[in-house]
Scaffold this active site. Sequence first.
Site: not given
Length: 288
Positions: A132, A186, A189, A192, A196, A212
């Site tokens: 990062d 995935c 599905c 997620c 949220c 977020c």
Amino acid sequence: MENLSTQSSMIKARAFKLGFDGCGIARADMLKDDVIYLNEWLSRRYHAGMAYMKKYTDVRADPSKLVEGACSVISLLLNYYPDKTQIDPEAPVVAKYAYGRDYHKVVKNKLRRLLNYIDSEIAPVNGRVFVDSAPVLQKAWAARAGLGWIGKNTCLIAPQMGSFCFIGTMIVNIPLHYDEVVTASCGDCTLCMEACPTQAIVAPRVLDARLCIAYLTIENQSGIPEELAGKLQTQVFGCDICQDVCPWNHRAVAHQEKDLEPLPGLLEMSRFDWHKMDEEQFNKMFKG
């Protein structure tokens, strides 16, 4: 080709010996499709206040701009899934990745040791390591290296471990044997996206950072927008909600990295402890 395969196997063996949980290698090609995706994401202002994401797009696309003569990109995974979480269900919640020592230091130290090994035991090498810390699309490279796929929550999902993994990246100027890409799994599905609280995942693999919780509680330099203030639940630093509900994380096992062990007393802190904490206690708890 056999020699490249042997060298790559040696690198992976050393990576695991250093404590990494995954290692994959990709050819250092241009990331044309990923940069197109990035530019579209930026045009929608989904990067919120992260102005640095708009810089060095050409560097993000071309690894040779970071390492002259770049041939290979080595991606490493380090599992950080803890064996214990916070005890008080009413206490402010800290994302699991922040339980222990600063992961940038932990992962970068291992990467440097791996690069030194390559230089001394494989071949003289010019290379750089990243955690990062530069304009590198680390998740894209990890996916290209066959370590997993980018899930609907935009996290890299490793089929054997799930998504609770740090990613380290190494760009080197030597050719190696390259791994096959893993098929995204995935399926239908959408857990997620549904879980949220702020609906930040606006489409599969598309995150609006302005919504977020992880962004709002870490990178955000201004106040929490009034319309979102009541939706952050008890998250105080980061957010794991979209990962916690992911079925692939049912495979997650506790990490074995001592430097990622929770800070002493962190998991035991009650809601009352958090609210009475002063600056001196904070600095002592989170030093390093």
